[in-house]
Design a protein around this motif. Structure first.
Motif, PDB file in Angstrom:
ATOM      1  N   GLU A   1      18.899 -57.808  -3.820  1.00  0.00           N
ATOM      2  CA  GLU A   1      19.450 -58.901  -3.125  1.00  0.00           C
ATOM      3  C   GLU A   1      18.583 -59.361  -1.679  1.00  0.00           C
ATOM      4  O   GLU A   1      19.288 -60.176  -1.016  1.00  0.00           O
ATOM      5  CB  GLU A   1      20.928 -58.312  -2.684  1.00  0.00           C
ATOM      6  N   GLY A   2      17.732 -58.930  -1.497  1.00  0.00           N
ATOM      7  CA  GLY A   2      16.990 -59.047  -0.318  1.00  0.00           C
ATOM      8  C   GLY A   2      16.238 -60.260  -0.231  1.00  0.00           C
ATOM      9  O   GLY A   2      16.179 -60.856  -1.031  1.00  0.00           O
TER      10      GLY A   2
ATOM     11  N   SER B   1      14.824 -57.935   8.294  1.00  0.00           N
ATOM     12  CA  SER B   1      14.378 -59.096   7.821  1.00  0.00           C
ATOM     13  C   SER B   1      15.131 -60.168   8.249  1.00  0.00           C
ATOM     14  O   SER B   1      16.200 -60.335   8.007  1.00  0.00           O
ATOM     15  CB  SER B   1      14.169 -59.166   6.182  1.00  0.00           C
ATOM     16  N   ARG B   2      14.580 -61.090   8.976  1.00  0.00           N
ATOM     17  CA  ARG B   2      15.361 -62.214   9.539  1.00  0.00           C
ATOM     18  C   ARG B   2      15.925 -63.120   8.634  1.00  0.00           C
ATOM     19  O   ARG B   2      15.276 -63.415   7.622  1.00  0.00           O
ATOM     20  CB  ARG B   2      14.194 -63.030  10.312  1.00  0.00           C
ATOM     21  N   VAL B   3      17.257 -63.459   8.837  1.00  0.00           N
ATOM     22  CA  VAL B   3      17.932 -64.368   7.873  1.00  0.00           C
ATOM     23  C   VAL B   3      17.810 -65.653   8.650  1.00  0.00           C
ATOM     24  O   VAL B   3      18.351 -66.025   9.584  1.00  0.00           O
ATOM     25  CB  VAL B   3      19.377 -63.894   7.549  1.00  0.00           C
ATOM     26  N   ASN B   4      17.325 -66.623   7.854  1.00  0.00           N
ATOM     27  CA  ASN B   4      17.270 -68.171   8.494  1.00  0.00           C
ATOM     28  C   ASN B   4      17.182 -69.022   7.162  1.00  0.00           C
ATOM     29  O   ASN B   4      17.319 -68.557   6.156  1.00  0.00           O
ATOM     30  CB  ASN B   4      16.064 -68.101   9.414  1.00  0.00           C
ATOM     31  N   GLU B   5      16.960 -70.354   7.590  1.00  0.00           N
ATOM     32  CA  GLU B   5      17.144 -71.324   6.324  1.00  0.00           C
ATOM     33  C   GLU B   5      15.927 -71.023   5.292  1.00  0.00           C
ATOM     34  O   GLU B   5      16.063 -71.098   4.183  1.00  0.00           O
ATOM     35  CB  GLU B   5      16.857 -72.669   6.932  1.00  0.00           C
TER      36      GLU B   5
ATOM     37  N   ASN C   1      14.415 -68.148   4.833  1.00  0.00           N
ATOM     38  CA  ASN C   1      14.722 -66.602   4.253  1.00  0.00           C
ATOM     39  C   ASN C   1      16.005 -66.453   4.081  1.00  0.00           C
ATOM     40  O   ASN C   1      16.437 -65.519   4.840  1.00  0.00           O
ATOM     41  CB  ASN C   1      13.825 -65.657   4.618  1.00  0.00           C
ATOM     42  N   PRO C   2      16.972 -67.289   3.277  1.00  0.00           N
ATOM     43  CA  PRO C   2      18.523 -66.918   3.520  1.00  0.00           C
ATOM     44  C   PRO C   2      18.601 -65.516   2.738  1.00  0.00           C
ATOM     45  O   PRO C   2      18.038 -65.020   1.676  1.00  0.00           O
ATOM     46  CB  PRO C   2      18.904 -67.881   2.530  1.00  0.00           C
ATOM     47  N   PHE C   3      19.899 -65.108   2.956  1.00  0.00           N
ATOM     48  CA  PHE C   3      20.384 -63.864   2.050  1.00  0.00           C
ATOM     49  C   PHE C   3      21.586 -64.253   1.402  1.00  0.00           C
ATOM     50  O   PHE C   3      22.813 -64.958   2.189  1.00  0.00           O
ATOM     51  CB  PHE C   3      20.689 -62.772   3.193  1.00  0.00           C
ATOM     52  N   PHE C   4      21.687 -64.324   0.079  1.00  0.00           N
ATOM     53  CA  PHE C   4      22.763 -64.958  -0.443  1.00  0.00           C
ATOM     54  C   PHE C   4      23.894 -63.997  -0.765  1.00  0.00           C
ATOM     55  O   PHE C   4      25.032 -64.311  -1.216  1.00  0.00           O
ATOM     56  CB  PHE C   4      22.284 -65.399  -1.934  1.00  0.00           C
ATOM     57  N   GLY C   5      23.785 -62.652  -0.650  1.00  0.00           N
ATOM     58  CA  GLY C   5      24.886 -61.757  -0.656  1.00  0.00           C
ATOM     59  C   GLY C   5      25.197 -61.281  -1.993  1.00  0.00           C
ATOM     60  O   GLY C   5      24.560 -61.467  -2.999  1.00  0.00           O
TER      61      GLY C   5
ATOM     62  N   LYS D   1      28.286 -56.502   5.659  1.00  0.00           N
ATOM     63  CA  LYS D   1      27.835 -55.165   6.066  1.00  0.00           C
ATOM     64  C   LYS D   1      26.144 -54.879   5.810  1.00  0.00           C
ATOM     65  O   LYS D   1      25.789 -54.054   6.614  1.00  0.00           O
ATOM     66  CB  LYS D   1      28.606 -54.125   4.880  1.00  0.00           C
ATOM     67  N   LYS D   2      25.667 -55.845   5.281  1.00  0.00           N
ATOM     68  CA  LYS D   2      24.244 -55.805   4.999  1.00  0.00           C
ATOM     69  C   LYS D   2      23.551 -56.545   5.958  1.00  0.00           C
ATOM     70  O   LYS D   2      22.332 -56.522   6.248  1.00  0.00           O
ATOM     71  CB  LYS D   2      23.742 -56.403   3.505  1.00  0.00           C
ATOM     72  N   LEU D   3      24.248 -56.980   6.990  1.00  0.00           N
ATOM     73  CA  LEU D   3      23.578 -58.145   8.034  1.00  0.00           C
ATOM     74  C   LEU D   3      23.962 -57.165   9.357  1.00  0.00           C
ATOM     75  O   LEU D   3      24.684 -56.560   9.693  1.00  0.00           O
ATOM     76  CB  LEU D   3      24.477 -59.440   8.262  1.00  0.00           C
ATOM     77  N   LEU D   4      22.854 -57.328  10.289  1.00  0.00           N
ATOM     78  CA  LEU D   4      22.821 -56.782  11.463  1.00  0.00           C
ATOM     79  C   LEU D   4      22.659 -57.946  12.463  1.00  0.00           C
ATOM     80  O   LEU D   4      21.686 -58.753  12.369  1.00  0.00           O
ATOM     81  CB  LEU D   4      21.427 -55.761  11.834  1.00  0.00           C
ATOM     82  N   CYS D   5      23.650 -57.973  13.261  1.00  0.00           N
ATOM     83  CA  CYS D   5      23.686 -59.172  14.344  1.00  0.00           C
ATOM     84  C   CYS D   5      23.199 -58.695  15.665  1.00  0.00           C
ATOM     85  O   CYS D   5      23.442 -57.449  16.089  1.00  0.00           O
ATOM     86  CB  CYS D   5      25.136 -59.846  14.358  1.00  0.00           C
ATOM     87  N   ASP D   6      22.687 -59.922  16.527  1.00  0.00           N
ATOM     88  CA  ASP D   6      22.275 -59.579  18.082  1.00  0.00           C
ATOM     89  C   ASP D   6      21.467 -58.412  18.091  1.00  0.00           C
ATOM     90  O   ASP D   6      21.573 -57.398  18.626  1.00  0.00           O
ATOM     91  CB  ASP D   6      23.786 -59.235  18.867  1.00  0.00           C
ATOM     92  N   VAL D   7      20.259 -58.517  17.136  1.00  0.00           N
ATOM     93  CA  VAL D   7      19.496 -57.392  17.187  1.00  0.00           C
ATOM     94  C   VAL D   7      18.347 -57.302  18.444  1.00  0.00           C
ATOM     95  O   VAL D   7      18.283 -56.279  19.050  1.00  0.00           O
ATOM     96  CB  VAL D   7      18.652 -57.346  15.703  1.00  0.00           C
ATOM     97  N   PHE D   8      17.749 -58.481  18.584  1.00  0.00           N
ATOM     98  CA  PHE D   8      16.779 -58.627  19.872  1.00  0.00           C
ATOM     99  C   PHE D   8      17.128 -59.672  20.750  1.00  0.00           C
ATOM    100  O   PHE D   8      16.862 -59.533  21.747  1.00  0.00           O
ATOM    101  CB  PHE D   8      15.568 -58.917  19.257  1.00  0.00           C
ATOM    102  N   LYS D   9      18.044 -60.515  20.429  1.00  0.00           N
ATOM    103  CA  LYS D   9      18.624 -61.599  21.391  1.00  0.00           C
ATOM    104  C   LYS D   9      20.203 -62.032  20.731  1.00  0.00           C
ATOM    105  O   LYS D   9      20.489 -61.894  19.397  1.00  0.00           O
ATOM    106  CB  LYS D   9      17.839 -62.733  21.584  1.00  0.00           C
ATOM    107  N   LYS D  10      20.921 -62.653  21.526  1.00  0.00           N
ATOM    108  CA  LYS D  10      22.210 -63.091  20.916  1.00  0.00           C
ATOM    109  C   LYS D  10      22.012 -64.199  20.012  1.00  0.00           C
ATOM    110  O   LYS D  10      21.319 -64.999  20.178  1.00  0.00           O
ATOM    111  CB  LYS D  10      22.952 -63.846  22.188  1.00  0.00           C
ATOM    112  N   GLY D  11      23.033 -63.753  18.905  1.00  0.00           N
ATOM    113  CA  GLY D  11      22.679 -64.795  17.665  1.00  0.00           C
ATOM    114  C   GLY D  11      21.851 -64.664  16.728  1.00  0.00           C
ATOM    115  O   GLY D  11      21.980 -65.149  15.420  1.00  0.00           O
TER     116      GLY D  11
END
Length: 634
Positions: free
Chosen positions: A380-381, A441-445, A447-451, A461-471
């Motif tokens: 799923e990555g 791995s950064r999620v963006n347009e 490299n999306p993550f479809f879950g 649960k598979k996502l980490l938010c606000d890792v190095f900066k807000k958002g």
């Protein structure tokens, strides 16, 4: 006057050019030397990157032309271009591209005529490795259905959960697995029709084999399956993820296309014969393997189940040039008794993941100059690595070029708290080179993550938010990796509530829940322990008993073998008086994993799974020594 053939004396510029040319040559030689010393993989990295870019450009050009080409479209194109070429070889029988096209069309027409399936509906598929797996898969794809691959090893509660979670309109089951479905038939949700690839079927099941006998093999109109968007789901592939029961990962048309290009990226061609012994319900066998053969227009030799004793005989018999592996396959082959002529084969490439460095070296020494193409990627990555240089032990490498396309990081992780380490400001920090870190791995347009299908909480649960900066948002792979000073990446371990054994991810909570169903068990804590010379970790369960209840080892054995696949059954039991928990009341695993299953270190009663006696037996020092020496096969 000079005669014919006399030479003109050198002009004044010639003596000046000679030192310049020699200087240029020396400079080029120096640059080449510096490149070799400072950037030894520059050209390999560049050529591999150009391949990746070429693949991306091809997909983008299709998109801009309004031609959304899928893996199925590529198969149909191959069936037109080379109808007589063998596509699948199975137990000596040959199925050409045309054969598979016609047989899959029969499947599509059978469902068109005898079901209410519509484009976009989900159909679950429970089959072993066999040509009909591909026929049914492609037949349903021709109707625009999303096919959910079910693990053929799961039974009972887990099987029922998987079927419910992907909400299929129909379930197609192979003849050899019909018994597993019969067990849960009364519990299936209403509205699911069950189809079996068998003549004689029980009440409540439709014989797909009977319907196929009268179905047309004419082409199915493309309007049934034409994709409106490459980000629409193509498949659901179940993965244990990190917690709980298996979850259906969404595989889009785009992900399937990218995965199918893997063999081509490693240098495979249409002339290759590819040996697939991995299960087709996994992305490796289905997308990289079958999809990869389609991308190339190559032939695949499909095996129902991997056999170490028959492996090289099959390779010679079918002139195999490439095979797919997981680490266990290479280890099993190295454990086979040595024979004469072991290097007498045509295999040139092996593509897969999870082979240890020592096994890798032994494999090459014993079986010849085979290029091992190691790769890394979660089903799923949104990130993958490919070891295009052949560096032993590495799963891939990163460089300036790679970072342009994929943003990933290795961050510090607290093993005892089982969570990323954050500083006072709440940000995560990078690990140093040579140190293990959690791969994110950064999620963006781009490299999306479809879950996952269904419950959004699983995806979140598979996502980490606000890792190095807000958002910012990152996909948490759940894997610890190490990056060395040459920028090669090495797999280190799994984190959290999952371990890997026999090439499968095992969710500890699922196993613990099954054991916890026994009326004499108070709590169960499941984790993976390392065993010498074995890939991954095998299962161990630490359990506490209810007050005034006694341990029934035969019932524990019966419970796990009934409700769990063989690879998920705990090989070791540890009986504790009290279960240590974290501040959030999660069972502590770190210390238990460190202590392993050694009766020399552990005073608690220990037991070992004995399949001959159909129970768990006391783990004595003698038994422990036999396991450590590899005399007992796990």
């Amino acid at each position: 006057m000079s005669g014919l053939g006399s030479e003109r004396p050198p002009g004044p510029a010639a003596p000046m050019l000679l030192p310049w040319i020699s200087g240029l040559g020396a400079g080029m030689a120096l640059l080449h030397l510096l490149q070799k010393l400072l950037f030894p993989y520059f050209w390999k990295d560049l050529w591999f990157l150009l391949k990746v870019i070429r693949c991306g450009i091809r997909i983008e050009l299709y998109r801009r032309k309004g031609e959304l080409v899928t893996v199925l479209d590529k198969f149909l194109s191959q069936a037109q271009k080379q109808p007589r070429k063998p596509f699948i070889v199975y137990e000596g029988d040959i199925y050409t591209y045309e054969d598979v096209d016609r047989r899959s069309s029969r499947v599509a027409h059978a469902f068109l005529n005898h079901s209410a399936l519509e484009k976009g509906d989900t159909v679950a598929l429970l089959m072993s490795n066999e040509p009909d797996f591909v026929h049914v898969w492609f037949g349903l794809a021709k109707l625009g259905c999303v096919v959910a691959f079910l693990n053929s090893n799961i039974r009972s509660t887990s099987l029922l959960h998987c079927i419910r979670s992907c909400e299929p309109r129909a379930l197609v089951v192979g003849a050899d697995l019909l018994e597993a479905v019969e067990e849960i038939l009364p519990s299936l949700p209403e509205g699911i029709s069950v189809w079996a690839v068998k003549d004689s079927v029980p009440r409540g099941v439709i014989s797909l084999k009977e319907k196929l006998s009268t179905a047309s093999d004419k082409p199915v109109p493309r309007s049934h399956h034409v994709a409106s968007n490459l980000k629409t789901p193509s498949l659901y592939i179940f993965t244990s993820g990190t917690t709980g029961l298996p979850k259906a990962a969404v595989i889009t048309q785009l992900q399937a296309l990218k995965g199918a290009a893997g063999l081509w990226a490693f240098g495979c061609t249409s002339d290759d014969i590819i040996y697939i012994t991995l299960p087709l319900y996994h992305s490796s066998g289905a997308i990289l393997g079958i999809g990869g053969c389609i991308e190339l227009g190559a032939t695949c030799v499909l095996k129902k189940k991997f056999s170490a004793s028959q492996f090289w005989n099959d390779c010679k018999k079918y002139n195999v040039t490439v095979f797919q592996y997981i680490g266990e396959i290479c280890r099993y082959l190295c454990k086979q008794p040595k024979r004469e002529g072991e290097k007498d084969h045509q295999v040139r490439l092996a593509v897969g993941n999870g082979v240890r460095s020592d096994v890798w070296r032994e494999f090459l020494d014993r079986f010849g100059n085979i290029k091992m193409c190691e790769l890394y990627g979660a089903t799923e990555g949104n990130i993958c690595f490919m070891n295009h240089t052949g560096k032993i032990g590495a799963v891939g490498r990163t460089n300036f070029f790679y970072k342009l396309f994929f943003t990933f990081d290795l961050i510090k992780y607290d093993f005892q708290k089982d969570e990323p380490i954050r500083n006072e400001q709440g940000w995560c920090s990078h690990v140093k080179k040579g140190e293990p870190g959690l791969l994110i791995s950064r999620v963006n347009e781009k490299n999306p993550f479809f879950g996952y299908v269904g419950n959004k909480k699983h995806t979140e649960k598979k996502l980490l938010c606000d890792v190095f900066k807000k958002g910012d948002v990152y996909f948490n792979t759940g894997d610890l990796m190490v990056q060395d000073h040459e920028n090669f990446l090495y797999f280190h371990d799994r984190i959290g509530d999952t371990f890997r054994w026999k090439g499968e991810n095992i969710a500890t909570t699922e196993v613990a829940d099954i054991i916890g169903m026994l009326d004499f068990i108070q709590e169960s804590n499941v984790y993976g322990v390392a065993v010498p010379d074995c890939e991954g970790k095998t299962g161990m369960a630490s359990i506490t008993l209810k007050p005034n209840k006694s341990l029934d080892l035969e019932k524990v054995y019966e419970q796990v073998v009934t409700f769990l696949p063989a690879y998920a059954c705990p090989r070791f039991l540890r009986i504790q008086e009290k279960m240590e928990t974290t501040g959030t009341f999660k069972p502590k695993k770190f210390q238990l994993v460190q202590e392993g299953f050694s009766p020399l270190k552990i005073s608690d009663p220990l037991y070992f799974m004995d399949n001959l006696k159909k129970t768990y037996v006391p783990l004595t020092k003698e038994l422990y020594d036999q396991i450590m020496l590899g005399e007992i096969k796990l």
